[in-house]
Design a protein around this motif. Sequence first.
Motif, PDB file in Angstrom:
ATOM      1  N   THR A 233      -1.326 -11.895  -3.341  1.00  0.00           N
ATOM      2  CA  THR A 233      -0.463 -10.506  -3.287  1.00  0.00           C
ATOM      3  C   THR A 233      -2.309  -9.913  -3.059  1.00  0.00           C
ATOM      4  N   SER A 234      -2.126  -8.520  -1.631  1.00  0.00           N
ATOM      5  CA  SER A 234      -2.523  -8.141  -0.742  1.00  0.00           C
ATOM      6  C   SER A 234      -2.876  -6.846  -0.901  1.00  0.00           C
ATOM      7  N   GLN A 235      -3.783  -6.212  -1.020  1.00  0.00           N
ATOM      8  CA  GLN A 235      -4.269  -4.929  -1.739  1.00  0.00           C
ATOM      9  C   GLN A 235      -4.899  -3.499  -0.811  1.00  0.00           C
ATOM     10  N   VAL A 236      -4.765  -2.525  -0.481  1.00  0.00           N
ATOM     11  CA  VAL A 236      -5.787  -1.390  -0.081  1.00  0.00           C
ATOM     12  C   VAL A 236      -5.227  -0.312  -1.568  1.00  0.00           C
ATOM     13  N   ARG A 237      -6.850   0.554  -1.408  1.00  0.00           N
ATOM     14  CA  ARG A 237      -6.472   1.157  -1.983  1.00  0.00           C
ATOM     15  C   ARG A 237      -7.560   2.266  -1.976  1.00  0.00           C
ATOM     16  N   ALA A 238      -6.750   3.406  -1.645  1.00  0.00           N
ATOM     17  CA  ALA A 238      -7.642   4.276  -1.962  1.00  0.00           C
ATOM     18  C   ALA A 238      -7.505   6.768  -2.527  1.00  0.00           C
ATOM     19  N   GLU A 239      -9.178   6.275  -3.417  1.00  0.00           N
ATOM     20  CA  GLU A 239      -8.752   7.889  -3.908  1.00  0.00           C
ATOM     21  C   GLU A 239      -9.339   8.283  -3.617  1.00  0.00           C
ATOM     22  N   TYR A 240      -8.583   9.947  -3.341  1.00  0.00           N
ATOM     23  CA  TYR A 240      -9.422  10.988  -2.525  1.00  0.00           C
ATOM     24  C   TYR A 240      -9.313  11.796  -3.529  1.00  0.00           C
ATOM     25  N   THR A 241     -10.258  12.666  -4.215  1.00  0.00           N
ATOM     26  CA  THR A 241     -10.649  13.759  -4.797  1.00  0.00           C
ATOM     27  C   THR A 241     -10.750  14.940  -4.400  1.00  0.00           C
ATOM     28  N   LEU A 242      -9.283  15.914  -4.545  1.00  0.00           N
ATOM     29  CA  LEU A 242      -9.186  17.198  -3.968  1.00  0.00           C
ATOM     30  C   LEU A 242     -10.553  18.126  -4.942  1.00  0.00           C
ATOM     31  N   SER A 243     -10.187  18.341  -6.405  1.00  0.00           N
ATOM     32  CA  SER A 243     -11.095  19.091  -6.953  1.00  0.00           C
ATOM     33  C   SER A 243     -11.039  18.353  -8.400  1.00  0.00           C
ATOM     34  N   ASP A 244     -11.550  18.586  -8.872  1.00  0.00           N
ATOM     35  CA  ASP A 244     -12.686  18.002 -10.588  1.00  0.00           C
ATOM     36  C   ASP A 244     -11.458  18.256 -11.383  1.00  0.00           C
ATOM     37  N   ALA A 245      -9.966  18.363 -10.910  1.00  0.00           N
ATOM     38  CA  ALA A 245      -8.811  18.283 -11.657  1.00  0.00           C
ATOM     39  C   ALA A 245      -8.022  17.417 -11.144  1.00  0.00           C
ATOM     40  N   SER A 246      -7.977  17.499  -9.645  1.00  0.00           N
ATOM     41  CA  SER A 246      -7.146  17.118  -9.028  1.00  0.00           C
ATOM     42  C   SER A 246      -7.390  15.793  -8.201  1.00  0.00           C
ATOM     43  N   TYR A 247      -6.247  14.601  -7.730  1.00  0.00           N
ATOM     44  CA  TYR A 247      -6.987  13.779  -7.071  1.00  0.00           C
ATOM     45  C   TYR A 247      -5.224  12.800  -6.607  1.00  0.00           C
ATOM     46  N   LEU A 248      -5.640  12.332  -5.188  1.00  0.00           N
ATOM     47  CA  LEU A 248      -4.985  11.407  -4.583  1.00  0.00           C
ATOM     48  C   LEU A 248      -5.379  10.240  -4.663  1.00  0.00           C
ATOM     49  N   HIS A 249      -4.389   9.436  -5.118  1.00  0.00           N
ATOM     50  CA  HIS A 249      -4.178   7.675  -5.217  1.00  0.00           C
ATOM     51  C   HIS A 249      -3.031   7.352  -4.649  1.00  0.00           C
ATOM     52  N   LEU A 250      -3.563   6.776  -2.979  1.00  0.00           N
ATOM     53  CA  LEU A 250      -2.572   5.955  -2.161  1.00  0.00           C
ATOM     54  C   LEU A 250      -3.263   5.035  -1.821  1.00  0.00           C
ATOM     55  N   GLY A 251      -1.778   3.932  -1.613  1.00  0.00           N
ATOM     56  CA  GLY A 251      -2.100   2.162  -1.512  1.00  0.00           C
ATOM     57  C   GLY A 251      -0.797   1.864  -0.634  1.00  0.00           C
ATOM     58  N   ALA A 252      -1.214   0.505  -0.540  1.00  0.00           N
ATOM     59  CA  ALA A 252      -0.339   0.265   0.442  1.00  0.00           C
ATOM     60  C   ALA A 252      -0.440  -1.883  -0.753  1.00  0.00           C
ATOM     61  N   GLU A 253       0.321  -2.273   0.033  1.00  0.00           N
ATOM     62  CA  GLU A 253       0.653  -3.939  -1.040  1.00  0.00           C
ATOM     63  C   GLU A 253       1.854  -4.696  -0.276  1.00  0.00           C
ATOM     64  N   GLN A 254       1.190  -6.252   0.059  1.00  0.00           N
ATOM     65  CA  GLN A 254       1.948  -7.172   0.628  1.00  0.00           C
ATOM     66  C   GLN A 254       2.259  -8.196  -0.808  1.00  0.00           C
ATOM     67  N   LYS A 255       3.157  -8.930  -0.500  1.00  0.00           N
ATOM     68  CA  LYS A 255       3.109 -10.055  -2.070  1.00  0.00           C
ATOM     69  C   LYS A 255       4.400 -11.366  -1.072  1.00  0.00           C
ATOM     70  N   ASN A 256       3.219 -11.820  -1.779  1.00  0.00           N
ATOM     71  CA  ASN A 256       4.471 -13.456  -1.351  1.00  0.00           C
ATOM     72  C   ASN A 256       4.409 -14.294  -2.316  1.00  0.00           C
ATOM     73  N   GLU A 257       6.120 -14.685  -3.156  1.00  0.00           N
ATOM     74  CA  GLU A 257       6.056 -15.287  -4.108  1.00  0.00           C
ATOM     75  C   GLU A 257       7.335 -16.847  -3.938  1.00  0.00           C
ATOM     76  N   SER A 258       6.627 -17.409  -4.665  1.00  0.00           N
ATOM     77  CA  SER A 258       7.563 -18.505  -4.231  1.00  0.00           C
ATOM     78  C   SER A 258       7.880 -19.381  -5.982  1.00  0.00           C
ATOM     79  N   LEU A 259       9.193 -19.796  -4.769  1.00  0.00           N
ATOM     80  CA  LEU A 259       9.441 -20.884  -6.134  1.00  0.00           C
ATOM     81  C   LEU A 259      10.041 -22.187  -6.176  1.00  0.00           C
ATOM     82  N   LEU A 260       8.933 -23.465  -6.419  1.00  0.00           N
ATOM     83  CA  LEU A 260       9.717 -24.836  -6.487  1.00  0.00           C
ATOM     84  C   LEU A 260       9.708 -25.230  -8.305  1.00  0.00           C
TER      85      LEU A 260
END
Length: 611
Positions: free
Chosen positions: A305-332
């Motif tokens: 799994t690879s991720q990028v995440r960002a936290e942006y503080t809007l005020s003392d009581a407000s924030y944005l949390h943004l992210g993107a992810e790529q996941k590869n699974e395998s079974l044998l």
Amino acid sequence: MAPAVAQEVDEIVVSATGIPTPAAQIGASVDVITAEELENLQVTYLQDALSGLKGITFDQEGTTGGIGNLRMRGLGRQNIVVFIDGVNMADAADIQGGAEIANLLVEDIERIEVMRGPNSVLYGSNAVAGVIDIRTKSAGGSQKASLSATTGANELAQVKLGTSGEAANGRVGYRVSLQSVAVSSPSEFDEQDTDYSENEDYKNTTASGQLEVQLSDLTSLSLNLRSAVSSADTDGYDPISDPIPYSKLDGHFGTDTVQNLIRLSLDSEVSDVLSLNLNHSFLGNYRDGFAEVGSTYWYDGERETSQVRAEYTLSDASYLHLGAEQKNESLLQAGFDREVEAETQAAFSVWHMKLGMAHTTLGWRHDDHETFGSNSSWRFGLSLPFNDSFITRLNAGTGYRAPSLYELFGKDATCINGMCGNLELEPEKSDSVELGFAVEPSGKSWVLDVGYFDIETENRIFYQNVGPNTYEGNYQNDDGQSTSTGTEASLGVDVTDTVSVDISYSRINSRTASGSIQNNQPRRLWSFNGYYKSNDGKTNLSVTARQVTDRYRSSIRQEDYFVMGFAYGYQLTPTVKLNLAGDNIWDEHYQTVPGKSTPRRTWNLGLTASF
């Protein structure tokens, strides 16, 4: 067994939004178990740490190390996500894609957060009933070390050691932990009227480590490693000559497991209001079955799994949390002519804000799975305090569970034309709502938390037999809607400065689409946890009790059971502590899975030295 820790209104939690936030603001039911509580309870396995919490049970096939099914709010492990240091522990080789926690030891754990309710917005597939977020002990700080040795019933032998510290003028921190346990519990043979008996041997050695490097004042790099090697001998039988669970040919039957985890993470404070995280993780689970009679299986599952995440503080009581992810699974696995794979891309956003007296959380996520297509999820959380002592909450959202690799591609001779999987499967989709309140009167020494939940699931994936006398079939989506509703309540009281009590109760009504009661899901759970710590801090005592009632299997009621335990600790010297514990002290014989044994009365005695 573990404390039903009452939710503290000032507790800081991460599992709900991915950002440290006071529990009173997230609009969801959350319990926290700390390293100190784990030490005082003297638990070895994760399931024992969770078993005293409201709404949670654990079924296990055989004794220690047997295949386990964690349940939360009436749903199985395939609807619960478990994280260790940000790594999703869902097993790509598991039949339903759930996390197998039977082999997870707790020596290196600093903190466990249990968030109930939907959170596919943040965690994607499987986060329907709840999230268990585990953080291991931190690297760095002053140099310290500990060593512990324990012996006990059923030939128990356990050793734990750990060390942590820093170098390069504090810019490099490290932590290393090791735990090894071996035990030989009696089999269900010994509970039956037969001439045969055996012990179910279990061994587990788990090593973990963490390295933290401060690259600059604003940027840090961390590396987490964990490896567990285990072997579990569990009940089996010869299905040809003696098709009952207590055959004399049961003997040597079980699974060897290797689990490896690695995560590399880069954190940077770009500005006063923006921080970034880049991380890449790998989880591998490798199992080999062994048996004296019949065939054996091996199956390997891996996830990157690879991720990028960002936290942006809007005020003392407000924030944005943004992210993107790529996941590869395998079974044998045995019987496959090639490795099967699936890839998923996802993007999410979480907005936490304060509106007047209320705190709200809005979240949205979109997943694109290469086999079944796309899925979107949302979550809304509301926390509304009426005053400093009374807080109400609302947690609503959608969740989903992607078909596992085995449900898509699985093969076995018992299935239709050898094919168990079904590439036409749709993901399970759930709508959930929770209403609750917490009361913590100012100046008083008690906390009351009460909640009601309702989970409705469509497209439930199940194995459809062709006929009643055969296992031949494959995986299908259920046309109807399964439901799980219930009430959870917990009360924590500080009786005196040295004595506290936690009591919890859960009533759960989990039904299949046809209206029948879900197999093995208890409808009523009670737990009691009492704690004592002397004023000088030298003595601590925990007493736990749990009652599980109203379980059904194929509409037949299973036995109820009541289990008690205790844990006592005494500080002999400033650096040496004596530990004594016992579980199932009334020596009750009970089963969480029909035909499979559970440990009778056990005890252990150990010493811990800290340096």
